[in-house]
Enzyme design. Structure first.
Site, PDB file in Angstrom:
ATOM      1  N   GLU A  13      41.121  38.063  35.886  1.00 55.84           N
ATOM      2  CA  GLU A  13      40.580  37.038  34.999  1.00 55.84           C
ATOM      3  C   GLU A  13      39.230  36.507  35.471  1.00 55.84           C
ATOM      4  O   GLU A  13      38.563  35.765  34.747  1.00 55.84           O
ATOM      5  CB  GLU A  13      41.566  35.870  34.879  1.00 55.84           C
ATOM      6  CG  GLU A  13      42.921  36.266  34.320  1.00 55.84           C
ATOM      7  CD  GLU A  13      42.832  36.836  32.918  1.00 55.84           C
ATOM      8  OE1 GLU A  13      42.104  36.260  32.080  1.00 55.84           O
ATOM      9  OE2 GLU A  13      43.477  37.868  32.670  1.00 55.84           O
ATOM     10  N   CYS A  14      38.814  36.882  36.673  1.00 58.04           N
ATOM     11  CA  CYS A  14      37.594  36.357  37.285  1.00 58.04           C
ATOM     12  C   CYS A  14      36.445  37.347  37.125  1.00 58.04           C
ATOM     13  O   CYS A  14      36.533  38.495  37.577  1.00 58.04           O
ATOM     14  CB  CYS A  14      37.862  36.083  38.769  1.00 58.04           C
ATOM     15  SG  CYS A  14      36.393  35.651  39.727  1.00 58.04           S
ATOM     16  N   GLY A  15      35.352  36.892  36.515  1.00 59.68           N
ATOM     17  CA  GLY A  15      34.187  37.749  36.325  1.00 59.68           C
ATOM     18  C   GLY A  15      33.590  38.242  37.627  1.00 59.68           C
ATOM     19  O   GLY A  15      33.178  39.406  37.731  1.00 59.68           O
TER      20      GLY A  15
ATOM     21  N   ARG B 158      35.818  40.988  38.835  1.00 58.43           N
ATOM     22  CA  ARG B 158      35.636  42.198  38.023  1.00 58.43           C
ATOM     23  C   ARG B 158      34.331  42.902  38.380  1.00 58.43           C
ATOM     24  O   ARG B 158      34.282  44.130  38.491  1.00 58.43           O
ATOM     25  CB  ARG B 158      35.665  41.862  36.530  1.00 58.43           C
ATOM     26  CG  ARG B 158      37.033  41.496  36.012  1.00 58.43           C
ATOM     27  CD  ARG B 158      37.069  41.449  34.482  1.00 58.43           C
ATOM     28  NE  ARG B 158      36.048  40.600  33.907  1.00 58.43           N
ATOM     29  CZ  ARG B 158      36.194  39.311  33.634  1.00 58.43           C
ATOM     30  NH1 ARG B 158      37.330  38.684  33.923  1.00 58.43           N
ATOM     31  NH2 ARG B 158      35.210  38.615  33.085  1.00 58.43           N
TER      32      ARG B 158
END
Length: 141
Positions: free
Chosen positions: A10-12, A15
């Site tokens: 969920e974390c940019g 990612r």
């Protein structure tokens, strides 16, 4: 090269770090640390090898940090670690480990310090160039 990333999909930032690892030609072990929380010993090892303090490895934004009173400077490292293990969302991310070292990949391009060099251009999800067309890491003004 072997690599492990303690990842939150969920974390940019997480990612982007994962994409950079793969971009460097490395197929990492991906550990969703929210469901596969590292042991206390492993967490301490990651923090120490990354050259951080426990307090620097704790995440504040989007966590119960304030509600748990963890901003109190009297809280010990042991108490912070207890909180991180009880609430894994408090573990800052992503931690990445390769044979070249451990980094808390914030910003995500920090992971390049422990990966094989690549000259292939790369941009983050938001379009920010991390490796330019000449294979260089742009410097910030």
């Amino acid at each position: 090269m072997k690599a492990t990333i303690y990842h939150n999909p969920e974390c940019g930032t997480s990612r982007n770090a994962l994409a950079l690892i793969r971009h460097a030609g490395v197929d990492p072990v991906v550990i969703d640390y929210l469901t596969e929380t590292p042991t206390r010993t492993r967490l301490i090892e990651l923090i120490q090898r990354a050259g951080l303090t426990v307090r620097a490895a704790i995440r504040q934004k989007g966590t119960p940090h304030a509600e748990l009173g963890l901003d109190d400077p009297a809280i010990s490292d042991d108490q912070l670690l207890d909180a991180m293990l009880a609430h894994p969302v408090l573990i800052n991310r992503p931690f990445v480990e390769t044979e070249l070292g451990v980094r808390l990949a914030r910003p995500s391009e920090t992971v390049l310090d422990i990966l094989p060099a690549t000259s292939v251009p790369f941009a983050k999800e938001d379009g920010e160039v991390v490796i330019d067309a000449q294979g260089n890491r742009p410097t910030t003004p």
